[in-house]
Design a protein around this motif. Structure first.
Motif, PDB file in Angstrom:
ATOM      1  N   ALA A   1       0.865  -1.169  -0.482  1.00  0.00           N
ATOM      2  CA  ALA A   1       0.094   0.265  -0.463  1.00  0.00           C
ATOM      3  C   ALA A   1       0.942   1.633  -0.037  1.00  0.00           C
ATOM      4  O   ALA A   1       2.159   1.355   0.958  1.00  0.00           O
ATOM      5  CB  ALA A   1      -1.346   0.454   0.815  1.00  0.00           C
TER       6      ALA A   1
ATOM      7  N   LYS B   1       2.579   2.160  -6.720  1.00  0.00           N
ATOM      8  CA  LYS B   1       1.725   1.296  -7.980  1.00  0.00           C
ATOM      9  C   LYS B   1       0.533   1.901  -9.039  1.00  0.00           C
ATOM     10  O   LYS B   1       0.617   1.693  -9.929  1.00  0.00           O
ATOM     11  CB  LYS B   1       1.680   0.431  -7.561  1.00  0.00           C
TER      12      LYS B   1
ATOM     13  N   SER C   1      -6.416  -4.559  -9.822  1.00  0.00           N
ATOM     14  CA  SER C   1      -7.083  -5.077  -8.943  1.00  0.00           C
ATOM     15  C   SER C   1      -7.897  -5.636  -7.427  1.00  0.00           C
ATOM     16  O   SER C   1      -8.667  -5.971  -7.435  1.00  0.00           O
ATOM     17  CB  SER C   1      -6.089  -6.184  -9.010  1.00  0.00           C
ATOM     18  N   GLY C   2      -6.765  -4.488  -7.010  1.00  0.00           N
ATOM     19  CA  GLY C   2      -7.591  -3.774  -6.161  1.00  0.00           C
ATOM     20  C   GLY C   2      -8.874  -3.753  -5.370  1.00  0.00           C
ATOM     21  O   GLY C   2      -9.885  -3.758  -4.730  1.00  0.00           O
TER      22      GLY C   2
ATOM     23  N   TYR D   1     -10.975  -6.400  -4.822  1.00  0.00           N
ATOM     24  CA  TYR D   1     -11.359  -7.272  -3.240  1.00  0.00           C
ATOM     25  C   TYR D   1     -12.417  -6.210  -3.005  1.00  0.00           C
ATOM     26  O   TYR D   1     -12.874  -6.009  -1.244  1.00  0.00           O
ATOM     27  CB  TYR D   1      -9.946  -6.899  -2.875  1.00  0.00           C
ATOM     28  N   ARG D   2     -11.808  -4.434  -2.847  1.00  0.00           N
ATOM     29  CA  ARG D   2     -13.154  -3.578  -2.732  1.00  0.00           C
ATOM     30  C   ARG D   2     -14.148  -4.128  -2.489  1.00  0.00           C
ATOM     31  O   ARG D   2     -14.839  -3.317  -1.400  1.00  0.00           O
ATOM     32  CB  ARG D   2     -12.115  -1.989  -2.445  1.00  0.00           C
TER      33      ARG D   2
ATOM     34  N   SER E   1      -9.230  -5.747   2.573  1.00  0.00           N
ATOM     35  CA  SER E   1      -7.875  -6.385   3.126  1.00  0.00           C
ATOM     36  C   SER E   1      -7.866  -7.774   4.039  1.00  0.00           C
ATOM     37  O   SER E   1      -7.454  -9.141   3.943  1.00  0.00           O
ATOM     38  CB  SER E   1      -7.063  -5.868   4.511  1.00  0.00           C
TER      39      SER E   1
ATOM     40  N   ALA F   1      -9.375 -10.323   1.758  1.00  0.00           N
ATOM     41  CA  ALA F   1      -8.492 -11.280   0.667  1.00  0.00           C
ATOM     42  C   ALA F   1      -7.721 -12.093   0.988  1.00  0.00           C
ATOM     43  O   ALA F   1      -6.843 -12.489   0.402  1.00  0.00           O
ATOM     44  CB  ALA F   1      -7.627  -8.843   0.168  1.00  0.00           C
TER      45      ALA F   1
ATOM     46  N   ARG G   1     -10.412 -15.380  -3.477  1.00  0.00           N
ATOM     47  CA  ARG G   1      -9.041 -15.511  -4.810  1.00  0.00           C
ATOM     48  C   ARG G   1      -9.502 -16.343  -5.259  1.00  0.00           C
ATOM     49  O   ARG G   1      -9.513 -15.695  -6.674  1.00  0.00           O
ATOM     50  CB  ARG G   1      -7.649 -14.969  -3.389  1.00  0.00           C
TER      51      ARG G   1
ATOM     52  N   ARG H   1      -1.551  -7.099  -6.144  1.00  0.00           N
ATOM     53  CA  ARG H   1      -0.318  -7.492  -4.538  1.00  0.00           C
ATOM     54  C   ARG H   1       0.293  -9.257  -5.124  1.00  0.00           C
ATOM     55  O   ARG H   1       1.260  -9.330  -4.906  1.00  0.00           O
ATOM     56  CB  ARG H   1      -0.955  -8.459  -3.212  1.00  0.00           C
ATOM     57  N   ASP H   2      -0.538  -9.614  -6.109  1.00  0.00           N
ATOM     58  CA  ASP H   2      -0.075 -10.956  -6.849  1.00  0.00           C
ATOM     59  C   ASP H   2      -0.040 -11.176  -8.474  1.00  0.00           C
ATOM     60  O   ASP H   2      -0.215 -11.975  -9.483  1.00  0.00           O
ATOM     61  CB  ASP H   2      -1.175 -11.853  -6.530  1.00  0.00           C
ATOM     62  N   MET H   3      -0.481 -10.076  -8.872  1.00  0.00           N
ATOM     63  CA  MET H   3      -0.312  -9.815 -10.520  1.00  0.00           C
ATOM     64  C   MET H   3       0.485 -10.527 -11.177  1.00  0.00           C
ATOM     65  O   MET H   3       0.641 -11.372 -12.064  1.00  0.00           O
ATOM     66  CB  MET H   3      -0.312  -8.743 -10.964  1.00  0.00           C
TER      67      MET H   3
ATOM     68  N   ARG I   1      -0.398   8.271   2.625  1.00  0.00           N
ATOM     69  CA  ARG I   1      -1.455   7.947   2.989  1.00  0.00           C
ATOM     70  C   ARG I   1      -1.819   9.488   3.679  1.00  0.00           C
ATOM     71  O   ARG I   1      -3.009   9.514   4.083  1.00  0.00           O
ATOM     72  CB  ARG I   1      -1.116   6.528   3.754  1.00  0.00           C
TER      73      ARG I   1
ATOM     74  N   ASP J   1      -0.838  -8.550   4.628  1.00  0.00           N
ATOM     75  CA  ASP J   1      -0.201  -8.900   2.771  1.00  0.00           C
ATOM     76  C   ASP J   1       0.424 -10.027   2.560  1.00  0.00           C
ATOM     77  O   ASP J   1       0.792 -10.724   1.854  1.00  0.00           O
ATOM     78  CB  ASP J   1       0.271  -7.223   2.393  1.00  0.00           C
TER      79      ASP J   1
ATOM     80  N   ARG K   1      -0.333 -13.580   4.650  1.00  0.00           N
ATOM     81  CA  ARG K   1      -1.304 -14.595   4.434  1.00  0.00           C
ATOM     82  C   ARG K   1      -0.762 -15.850   3.927  1.00  0.00           C
ATOM     83  O   ARG K   1      -0.044 -15.500   3.101  1.00  0.00           O
ATOM     84  CB  ARG K   1      -2.368 -13.659   3.494  1.00  0.00           C
TER      85      ARG K   1
HETATM   86  O1  CDP Z   1      -4.878   1.510  -1.632  1.00  0.00           O
HETATM   87  P1  CDP Z   1      -4.232   0.399  -0.334  1.00  0.00           P
HETATM   88  O2  CDP Z   1      -3.014  -0.381  -1.832  1.00  0.00           O
HETATM   89  O3  CDP Z   1      -4.488  -0.043   0.203  1.00  0.00           O
HETATM   90  O4  CDP Z   1      -5.703  -1.271  -1.088  1.00  0.00           O
HETATM   91  P2  CDP Z   1      -5.964  -1.908  -3.061  1.00  0.00           P
HETATM   92  O5  CDP Z   1      -4.409  -1.608  -3.932  1.00  0.00           O
HETATM   93  O6  CDP Z   1      -7.149  -0.664  -3.212  1.00  0.00           O
HETATM   94  O7  CDP Z   1      -6.395  -2.804  -2.235  1.00  0.00           O
HETATM   95  C1  CDP Z   1      -7.270  -3.207  -1.282  1.00  0.00           C
HETATM   96  C2  CDP Z   1      -7.259  -4.825  -0.832  1.00  0.00           C
HETATM   97  O8  CDP Z   1      -6.987  -5.675  -1.512  1.00  0.00           O
HETATM   98  C3  CDP Z   1      -5.870  -4.428   0.150  1.00  0.00           C
HETATM   99  O9  CDP Z   1      -6.092  -4.628   1.273  1.00  0.00           O
HETATM  100  C4  CDP Z   1      -4.921  -5.751  -0.501  1.00  0.00           C
HETATM  101  O10 CDP Z   1      -4.045  -6.831   0.304  1.00  0.00           O
HETATM  102  C5  CDP Z   1      -5.927  -6.177  -1.246  1.00  0.00           C
HETATM  103  N1  CDP Z   1      -5.625  -6.975  -2.401  1.00  0.00           N
HETATM  104  C6  CDP Z   1      -4.920  -8.330  -2.840  1.00  0.00           C
HETATM  105  O11 CDP Z   1      -5.339  -9.058  -1.705  1.00  0.00           O
HETATM  106  N2  CDP Z   1      -4.070  -8.411  -3.916  1.00  0.00           N
HETATM  107  C7  CDP Z   1      -4.724  -7.435  -4.710  1.00  0.00           C
HETATM  108  N3  CDP Z   1      -3.894  -8.167  -6.338  1.00  0.00           N
HETATM  109  C8  CDP Z   1      -5.211  -6.275  -4.926  1.00  0.00           C
HETATM  110  C9  CDP Z   1      -5.080  -6.200  -3.541  1.00  0.00           C
END
Ligand code: CDP
Length: 225
Positions: A16, A20, A38-39, A42-43, A102, A105, A111, A133-135, A160, A187, A190
């Motif tokens: 975070a 990115k 991709s977040g 998950y959101r 979070s 996820a 997933r 996170r896992d792209m 932030r 992150d 897990r």
């Molecule tokens: O703004 P932030 O980087 O915290 O969040 P985000 O990229 O919008 O992602 C939201 C949540 O989804 C985060 O807590 C990540 O852990 C999870 N996430 C994930 O597990 N795998 C991804 N490919 C993208 C997000």
């Protein structure tokens, strides 16, 4: 895969506030690629589970709710509609949805449900910059270019905190730092698809870079390859 189906995939992973998301958006604009955040998925699941808090949350209930979810591909970026409601930034980027995202996820069934959806998106749009996170590790291991962004915890918390301060008078640097630490831990620790630097990824420490400097560096790497 036929030549016609060739996908151009660039992945950008990182913790975070590593920059990115902004970098991925700017890179996608520059190359005229689709930006896949991709977040957002998950959101959206975090939001849906929060709205259906009284139901048990399982693979079956998620699959049912995903049937009421539509993906929109307008303006070369993803947006989502759930039960006819546009899941906009105000709904998805609040602190409590961030926390739910979070948490969900970490779940293997979440997933697993989102994996084919993400790959379908790439097949639909063909040229894609995907951030998350896992792209580069799980979703698009075949990506042509992989980047891994980092920055020190303090710098990320500072970034932030500056944006939180605008909307939340009770925000403090210490609280933000603590929340980021918690999120980093979830992150990276897990069991399923933890945040890792993908093999062959180019690592960029953005601590001392402006976003434009990071973008220039990424473009240079792509030109070089
Ligand atoms: O703004 P932030 O980087 O915290 O969040 P985000 O990229 O919008 O992602 C939201 C949540 O989804 C985060 O807590 C990540 O852990 C999870 N996430 C994930 O597990 N795998 C991804 N490919 C993208 C997000």
């Amino acid at each position: 895969m036929s030549l016609k189906e060739k996908l151009n995939i660039i992945t950008i992973d990182g913790p975070a506030c590593s920059g990115k998301g902004t970098l991925a958006r700017m890179l996608a604009n520059k190359l005229n690629y689709f930006h896949f955040d991709s977040g957002l998925l998950y959101r959206a699941v975090g939001y849906i589970f929060f709205q259906t808090i009284h139901q048990p949350h399982s693979k079956e209930t998620l699959e049912k709710e995903l049937e009421f979810t539509t993906l929109n591909y307008n303006e070369k970026k993803l947006s989502l509609t759930w039960r006819d409601k546009l899941l906009n930034d105000d709904l998805l980027r609040s602190e409590h949805v961030s926390r739910w995202a979070s948490l969900v996820a970490q779940e293997e069934f979440v997933r697993a449900a989102l994996l084919p959806i993400q790959r379908d998106i790439a097949h639909c749009v063909k040229d894609i910059v995907a951030d998350g996170r896992d792209m580069g590790t799980i979703v698009f291991p075949q990506a042509a270019y992989k980047f891994y962004l980092t920055a020190s915890l303090e710098i990320r918390a500072q970034r932030r905190f500056l944006s939180e301060q605008e909307n939340d008078l009770t925000a403090t640097f210490e609280k933000t730092l603590h929340q980021l630490q918690e999120r980093d831990l979830r992150d990276t620790q897990r069991l399923f698809a933890p945040l890792r630097k993908p093999e062959n990824a180019i690592e960029i420490d953005t601590s001392l870079f402006t976003i434009q400097q990071s973008l220039d560096l990424v473009l240079k790497q792509i030109e070089k390859a």
